[in-house]
Design an enzyme around this catalytic site. Sequence first.
Site, PDB file in Angstrom:
ATOM      1  N   THR A   1       0.865  -1.189   0.000  1.00 42.55           N
ATOM      2  CA  THR A   1       0.000   0.000   0.000  1.00 42.55           C
ATOM      3  C   THR A   1       0.899   1.236   0.000  1.00 42.55           C
ATOM      4  OG1 THR A   1      -0.160   0.319   2.403  1.00 42.55           O
ATOM      5  CG2 THR A   1      -1.698  -1.267   1.396  1.00 42.55           C
TER       6      THR A   1
ATOM      7  N   GLY B   1       2.504   3.955  -4.740  1.00 39.59           N
ATOM      8  CA  GLY B   1       2.636   4.941  -5.822  1.00 39.59           C
ATOM      9  C   GLY B   1       3.754   5.946  -5.623  1.00 39.59           C
TER      10      GLY B   1
ATOM     11  N   GLY C   1       7.486   7.267  -3.102  1.00 41.42           N
ATOM     12  CA  GLY C   1       8.452   7.172  -2.009  1.00 41.42           C
ATOM     13  C   GLY C   1       8.866   5.758  -1.621  1.00 41.42           C
ATOM     14  N   ILE C   2       8.750   5.484  -0.333  1.00 43.44           N
ATOM     15  CA  ILE C   2       9.205   4.195   0.213  1.00 43.44           C
ATOM     16  C   ILE C   2       8.420   3.035  -0.407  1.00 43.44           C
ATOM     17  CG2 ILE C   2       9.340   2.801   2.334  1.00 43.44           C
ATOM     18  CD1 ILE C   2       9.828   5.450   3.879  1.00 43.44           C
TER      19      ILE C   2
ATOM     20  N   ASP D   1      -8.307   3.000  -0.808  1.00 41.60           N
ATOM     21  CA  ASP D   1      -8.208   3.936   0.314  1.00 41.60           C
ATOM     22  C   ASP D   1      -8.078   3.083   1.571  1.00 41.60           C
ATOM     23  OD1 ASP D   1      -8.454   5.708   2.375  1.00 41.60           O
ATOM     24  OD2 ASP D   1     -10.365   6.566   1.723  1.00 41.60           O
ATOM     25  N   VAL D   2      -6.891   3.086   2.176  1.00 41.64           N
ATOM     26  CA  VAL D   2      -6.656   2.175   3.306  1.00 41.64           C
ATOM     27  C   VAL D   2      -7.489   2.517   4.537  1.00 41.64           C
ATOM     28  CG1 VAL D   2      -4.315   1.534   2.587  1.00 41.64           C
ATOM     29  CG2 VAL D   2      -4.630   3.449   4.181  1.00 41.64           C
TER      30      VAL D   2
ATOM     31  N   TYR E   1       0.628  12.824  13.829  1.00 37.92           N
ATOM     32  CA  TYR E   1       1.479  11.843  13.138  1.00 37.92           C
ATOM     33  C   TYR E   1       2.234  10.959  14.143  1.00 37.92           C
ATOM     34  CZ  TYR E   1       5.031  10.094   9.852  1.00 37.92           C
ATOM     35  OH  TYR E   1       5.848   9.291   9.095  1.00 37.92           O
TER      36      TYR E   1
HETATM   37  P1  NAD Z   1       4.929   9.395   0.286  1.00 41.73           P
HETATM   38  O1  NAD Z   1       4.066  10.568   0.541  1.00 41.73           O
HETATM   39  O2  NAD Z   1       6.016   9.495  -0.718  1.00 41.73           O
HETATM   40  O3  NAD Z   1       4.037   8.116  -0.085  1.00 41.73           O
HETATM   41  C1  NAD Z   1       2.862   7.794   0.596  1.00 41.73           C
HETATM   42  C2  NAD Z   1       1.902   7.159  -0.366  1.00 41.73           C
HETATM   43  O4  NAD Z   1       0.717   6.795   0.364  1.00 41.73           O
HETATM   44  C3  NAD Z   1       1.448   8.099  -1.499  1.00 41.73           C
HETATM   45  O5  NAD Z   1       1.601   7.458  -2.754  1.00 41.73           O
HETATM   46  C4  NAD Z   1      -0.011   8.345  -1.199  1.00 41.73           C
HETATM   47  O6  NAD Z   1      -0.826   8.562  -2.356  1.00 41.73           O
HETATM   48  C5  NAD Z   1      -0.399   7.075  -0.458  1.00 41.73           C
HETATM   49  N1  NAD Z   1      -1.598   7.257   0.347  1.00 41.73           N
HETATM   50  C6  NAD Z   1      -1.933   8.325   1.116  1.00 41.73           C
HETATM   51  N2  NAD Z   1      -3.139   8.135   1.683  1.00 41.73           N
HETATM   52  C7  NAD Z   1      -3.579   6.913   1.283  1.00 41.73           C
HETATM   53  C8  NAD Z   1      -4.750   6.160   1.529  1.00 41.73           C
HETATM   54  N3  NAD Z   1      -5.740   6.634   2.305  1.00 41.73           N
HETATM   55  N4  NAD Z   1      -4.874   4.955   0.945  1.00 41.73           N
HETATM   56  C9  NAD Z   1      -3.887   4.463   0.147  1.00 41.73           C
HETATM   57  N5  NAD Z   1      -2.764   5.147  -0.139  1.00 41.73           N
HETATM   58  C10 NAD Z   1      -2.595   6.348   0.430  1.00 41.73           C
HETATM   59  O7  NAD Z   1       5.529   9.004   1.720  1.00 41.73           O
HETATM   60  P2  NAD Z   1       6.778   8.094   2.143  1.00 41.73           P
HETATM   61  O8  NAD Z   1       7.815   8.999   2.676  1.00 41.73           O
HETATM   62  O9  NAD Z   1       7.112   7.128   1.073  1.00 41.73           O
HETATM   63  O10 NAD Z   1       6.158   7.333   3.392  1.00 41.73           O
HETATM   64  C11 NAD Z   1       5.747   5.962   3.343  1.00 41.73           C
HETATM   65  C12 NAD Z   1       5.476   5.502   4.772  1.00 41.73           C
HETATM   66  O11 NAD Z   1       6.684   5.600   5.526  1.00 41.73           O
HETATM   67  C13 NAD Z   1       4.445   6.374   5.500  1.00 41.73           C
HETATM   68  O12 NAD Z   1       3.662   5.558   6.341  1.00 41.73           O
HETATM   69  C14 NAD Z   1       5.305   7.301   6.320  1.00 41.73           C
HETATM   70  O13 NAD Z   1       4.621   7.784   7.447  1.00 41.73           O
HETATM   71  C15 NAD Z   1       6.446   6.377   6.686  1.00 41.73           C
HETATM   72  N6  NAD Z   1       7.674   7.071   7.046  1.00 41.73           N
HETATM   73  C16 NAD Z   1       8.323   7.866   6.169  1.00 41.73           C
HETATM   74  C17 NAD Z   1       9.484   8.531   6.563  1.00 41.73           C
HETATM   75  C18 NAD Z   1      10.257   9.393   5.631  1.00 41.73           C
HETATM   76  O14 NAD Z   1      11.223  10.026   6.088  1.00 41.73           O
HETATM   77  N7  NAD Z   1       9.930   9.478   4.356  1.00 41.73           N
HETATM   78  C19 NAD Z   1       9.954   8.375   7.866  1.00 41.73           C
HETATM   79  C20 NAD Z   1       9.261   7.547   8.737  1.00 41.73           C
HETATM   80  C21 NAD Z   1       8.121   6.890   8.323  1.00 41.73           C
END
Ligand code: NAD
Length: 235
Positions: free
Chosen positions: A15, A18, A20-21, A68-69, A163
Amino acid sequence: MAAATRLISRLTLVTGGGSGIGQAVCQRFASEGASVVVADISEESANETLKSLTSDCRGQVHMSAEVDVSSKESIKKLITNIQTLYYQPPSVCVNAAGITQDDFLLNMEEEHFDRVIQVNLKGSFLVTQAVAQALVACGAPKGSIVTLGSIVGKVGNLGQSNYSASKAGVQGLTRTAAKELSRFGIRCNCVLPGFISTPMTDKVPEKVITKTLTAVRAGLTADVLKTEIRRLCSS
Ligand code: NAD
């Protein structure tokens, strides 16, 4: 087993795939031989990730899906579609969907608090529950569910009461899920990243990132890091 082939014939669900991680996880899973379901609230982003996936191993079939999770109905539809297409539930699931809606506690709108909890915490619960139920129902011998917490859930962060609460909750959820699901062969683990450069961290002020990196490189403890971030954010 070589890393490049260790996920051959595994069906994986990511999930937040699309961006980032989540996107990086999809690409890594595909490169290691897995079939990947890229699920995201943004159908367009999920499709973009799908296009970037390699399929060099026999039997690898990837798909993208809008989900939508925070909605039980939406997750139910996703799991049903996956089982219709692959005749099995995903045995590996990474809950990478997440959002931030930052503001200082004194100003934070109730709906911003609720939305972050709904997506990050309730979303992780709903997806973990649905995948675990499907695995148990079909008698799958093993499974692995990964959630994304955050270092912020441990040490807190200015402007992120919603958060950090959601991420602390994800940790507790995952620890409990691990205890309950181990007897079904399902492992549950929560990853707590620091700052990873993604669209999510684009919103973090540069001075906070720079100082945090310096502190991490210097090997400072979480407590010292917390004090340093607090000092920076208030200056
Ligand atoms: P990102 O914003 O690049 O990616 C998040 C993705 O989640 C997006 O593609 C978005 O469309 C999707 N999304 C949002 N709401 C949604 C929903 N209701 N249903 C389905 N998809 C949904 O963020 P990221 O940095 O890749 O973060 C990924 C995870 O890692 C998150 O849970 C974030 O909290 C966690 N995280 C990230 C970091 C960081 O530094 N980037 C640090 C700690 C934790």
